[in-house]
Structures are given as structure tokens and as C-alpha cells.
Design a protein around this motif. Structure first.
Motif, PDB file in Angstrom:
ATOM      1  N   ASP A 108       1.089  -1.183   0.298  1.00 35.48           N
ATOM      2  CA  ASP A 108      -0.378   0.415   0.040  1.00 35.48           C
ATOM      3  C   ASP A 108       0.562   1.005   0.034  1.00 35.48           C
ATOM      4  O   ASP A 108       0.634   2.170  -0.635  1.00 35.48           O
ATOM      5  N   ASN A 109       2.255   1.321   0.690  1.00 29.12           N
ATOM      6  CA  ASN A 109       2.881   2.351   0.396  1.00 29.12           C
ATOM      7  C   ASN A 109       3.778   3.030  -1.099  1.00 29.12           C
ATOM      8  O   ASN A 109       4.024   1.952  -1.974  1.00 29.12           O
ATOM      9  N   GLU A 110       3.066   3.779  -1.512  1.00 26.35           N
ATOM     10  CA  GLU A 110       3.157   3.834  -2.503  1.00 26.35           C
ATOM     11  C   GLU A 110       5.265   4.345  -2.747  1.00 26.35           C
ATOM     12  O   GLU A 110       5.062   3.719  -4.082  1.00 26.35           O
ATOM     13  N   ASP A 111       5.461   4.752  -2.100  1.00 26.93           N
ATOM     14  CA  ASP A 111       7.207   4.620  -2.784  1.00 26.93           C
ATOM     15  C   ASP A 111       7.265   3.954  -2.112  1.00 26.93           C
ATOM     16  O   ASP A 111       8.497   3.355  -3.385  1.00 26.93           O
ATOM     17  N   ILE A 112       7.290   2.567  -1.424  1.00 27.62           N
ATOM     18  CA  ILE A 112       7.711   1.491  -1.264  1.00 27.62           C
ATOM     19  C   ILE A 112       7.587   0.667  -2.697  1.00 27.62           C
ATOM     20  O   ILE A 112       8.704   0.275  -3.751  1.00 27.62           O
ATOM     21  N   ARG A 113       6.040   1.014  -2.619  1.00 30.31           N
ATOM     22  CA  ARG A 113       6.437   0.344  -4.207  1.00 30.31           C
ATOM     23  C   ARG A 113       6.551  -0.150  -5.149  1.00 30.31           C
ATOM     24  O   ARG A 113       7.307  -0.068  -5.955  1.00 30.31           O
ATOM     25  N   TYR A 114       6.781   1.370  -6.059  1.00 34.69           N
ATOM     26  CA  TYR A 114       7.676   1.921  -6.550  1.00 34.69           C
ATOM     27  C   TYR A 114       8.824   1.891  -6.543  1.00 34.69           C
ATOM     28  O   TYR A 114       9.994   1.884  -7.413  1.00 34.69           O
ATOM     29  N   ILE A 115      10.143   2.501  -5.749  1.00 34.78           N
ATOM     30  CA  ILE A 115      11.357   2.055  -5.247  1.00 34.78           C
ATOM     31  C   ILE A 115      11.671   0.323  -5.796  1.00 34.78           C
ATOM     32  O   ILE A 115      12.417  -0.359  -6.504  1.00 34.78           O
ATOM     33  N   LEU A 134      17.216  -3.795  -0.049  1.00 33.56           N
ATOM     34  CA  LEU A 134      16.978  -4.348  -1.536  1.00 33.56           C
ATOM     35  C   LEU A 134      17.732  -5.346  -1.852  1.00 33.56           C
ATOM     36  O   LEU A 134      17.536  -6.287  -2.753  1.00 33.56           O
ATOM     37  N   ASN A 135      18.895  -5.479  -2.136  1.00 34.96           N
ATOM     38  CA  ASN A 135      19.477  -6.595  -1.842  1.00 34.96           C
ATOM     39  C   ASN A 135      19.800  -7.893  -1.725  1.00 34.96           C
ATOM     40  O   ASN A 135      19.130  -8.859  -2.423  1.00 34.96           O
ATOM     41  N   ASP A 136      18.779  -7.441  -0.332  1.00 35.78           N
ATOM     42  CA  ASP A 136      18.644  -8.957   0.389  1.00 35.78           C
ATOM     43  C   ASP A 136      17.063  -9.430  -0.355  1.00 35.78           C
ATOM     44  O   ASP A 136      16.836 -10.175   0.208  1.00 35.78           O
ATOM     45  N   LEU A 137      16.270  -8.260  -0.367  1.00 42.44           N
ATOM     46  CA  LEU A 137      15.273  -8.469  -0.742  1.00 42.44           C
ATOM     47  C   LEU A 137      15.461  -9.329  -2.503  1.00 42.44           C
ATOM     48  O   LEU A 137      14.430 -10.692  -2.541  1.00 42.44           O
ATOM     49  N   VAL A 138      16.303  -8.569  -3.127  1.00 44.73           N
ATOM     50  CA  VAL A 138      16.549  -9.886  -4.101  1.00 44.73           C
ATOM     51  C   VAL A 138      17.380 -11.083  -4.179  1.00 44.73           C
ATOM     52  O   VAL A 138      16.410 -12.036  -4.936  1.00 44.73           O
ATOM     53  N   ALA A 139      18.640 -11.359  -3.015  1.00 42.85           N
ATOM     54  CA  ALA A 139      17.795 -12.378  -2.598  1.00 42.85           C
ATOM     55  C   ALA A 139      17.358 -13.693  -2.076  1.00 42.85           C
ATOM     56  O   ALA A 139      17.122 -14.580  -2.399  1.00 42.85           O
ATOM     57  N   SER A 140      16.518 -12.784  -1.435  1.00 40.64           N
ATOM     58  CA  SER A 140      15.248 -13.789  -0.999  1.00 40.64           C
ATOM     59  C   SER A 140      14.494 -14.188  -2.510  1.00 40.64           C
ATOM     60  O   SER A 140      13.996 -15.009  -2.237  1.00 40.64           O
ATOM     61  N   ILE A 141      14.354 -13.202  -3.212  1.00 42.20           N
ATOM     62  CA  ILE A 141      13.365 -13.475  -4.902  1.00 42.20           C
ATOM     63  C   ILE A 141      13.321 -14.522  -5.011  1.00 42.20           C
ATOM     64  O   ILE A 141      13.298 -15.783  -5.298  1.00 42.20           O
ATOM     65  N   GLU A 142      15.112 -14.553  -5.578  1.00 41.99           N
ATOM     66  CA  GLU A 142      16.401 -15.395  -6.140  1.00 41.99           C
ATOM     67  C   GLU A 142      16.541 -17.170  -5.579  1.00 41.99           C
ATOM     68  O   GLU A 142      16.218 -18.224  -6.003  1.00 41.99           O
ATOM     69  N   LYS A 143      16.202 -16.548  -4.514  1.00 38.64           N
ATOM     70  CA  LYS A 143      16.267 -18.481  -3.668  1.00 38.64           C
ATOM     71  C   LYS A 143      14.459 -18.839  -4.473  1.00 38.64           C
ATOM     72  O   LYS A 143      14.768 -20.053  -4.569  1.00 38.64           O
ATOM     73  N   GLN A 144      13.623 -18.028  -3.909  1.00 36.98           N
ATOM     74  CA  GLN A 144      12.791 -19.189  -3.677  1.00 36.98           C
ATOM     75  C   GLN A 144      12.469 -19.141  -5.501  1.00 36.98           C
ATOM     76  O   GLN A 144      11.468 -20.005  -5.456  1.00 36.98           O
ATOM     77  N   LEU A 145      12.680 -18.417  -6.109  1.00 35.53           N
ATOM     78  CA  LEU A 145      12.242 -18.501  -6.826  1.00 35.53           C
ATOM     79  C   LEU A 145      13.362 -19.673  -8.564  1.00 35.53           C
ATOM     80  O   LEU A 145      12.650 -20.725  -8.987  1.00 35.53           O
TER      81      LEU A 145
END
Length: 121
Positions: free
Chosen positions: A10-17, A107-118
Motif C-alpha cells: 500500500d505504501n506508494e514509495d515502497i511500491r515504486y522503489i 533491496l539486495n536482501d530482497l532480491v536474494a530472497s526472491i531469487e532463492k524462492q524462484l
């Protein structure tokens, strides 16, 4: 072929970042700001991964995650829950999420988590 990630935040700033950053990693990104927009998106092609905030203005991300994980058509899709609340164990138990990332997050931790799940799918 690009992997497709659906972000419910719901947070527009987070969503677009998050969108901008994930697009930099060559992901296709779809955004929803609330439960209503998420529900409407279920008629569209399914994503490879959901990234879902817990606190939404018209509902709860934990319910979205449970809906995804209890549906035959979507239960195989990884879900990462994002939350500023620190009770990770309770959130995981209530939502059936595949992973959890605490806000604020790197953000790098987020991408690492996404890549691990994918990679696990």
C-alpha cells in the motif's frame, strides 16, 4: 523468459522503489496497492512469485497469502511476506508464507530472497 513478480504494497514509495529495483534485475513487475486490486489481478496471468505486505488499507496480507496457498491453482507460487512487525514466527505460521522479510529491508536482501524462492520452484 522474464520472471513475473506481483507486489502487493500500500505504501506508494515502497511500491515504486521495489518495482524500479526489480526491473533493474530484469523482472517483470505488476503492482497492487490493496486487496481489491490484488483480487482483480487473479483474472490475469499468474506470477512466478508474490511479494505481499501484511498491513493493507482494505485487508490483510496474511489472508492474501493464505488464499494463495490454499488454492489448487496458486499454491505452488512462492509468497514472500513483508512486514514492519517483528513477530516473524507468528506471521509465518498464520500465513503459510515461503519467506519473510522485515521492513525496513535492504533491496539486495530482497532480491536474494526472491531469487532463492524462484530457484526452489
Amino acid at each position: 523468459m522474464k520472471k513475473y513478480i506481483h507486489v502487493v504494497e500500500d505504501n506508494e514509495d515502497i511500491r515504486y522503489i521495489v518495482e524500479f529495483f526489480l526491473m533493474d534485475f530484469d523482472y517483470e513487475v505488476r503492482l497492487s496497492a490493496n486487496v481489491k486490486q490484488f483480487a482483480a489481478s487473479l483474472k490475469e496471468p499468474l506470477p512466478d512469485l508474490y511479494l505481499v505486505d501484511v498491513m493493507l488499507p482494505d485487508g490483510n496480507g496474511l489472508e492474501i497469502c493464505s488464499h494463495i496457498k490454499n488454492n489448487e491453482e496458486t499454491k505452488h507460487i512462492p509468497v514472500i511476506i513483508m512486514s514492519a512487525h517483528s513477530n516473524e514466527a507468528e506471521i509465518r505460521r498464520e500465513s503459510l508464507a515461503d519467506d519473510f522479510i522485515s521492513k525496513p529491508f535492504d533491496l539486495n536482501d530482497l532480491v536474494a530472497s526472491i531469487e532463492k524462492q524462484l530457484q526452489a520452484t
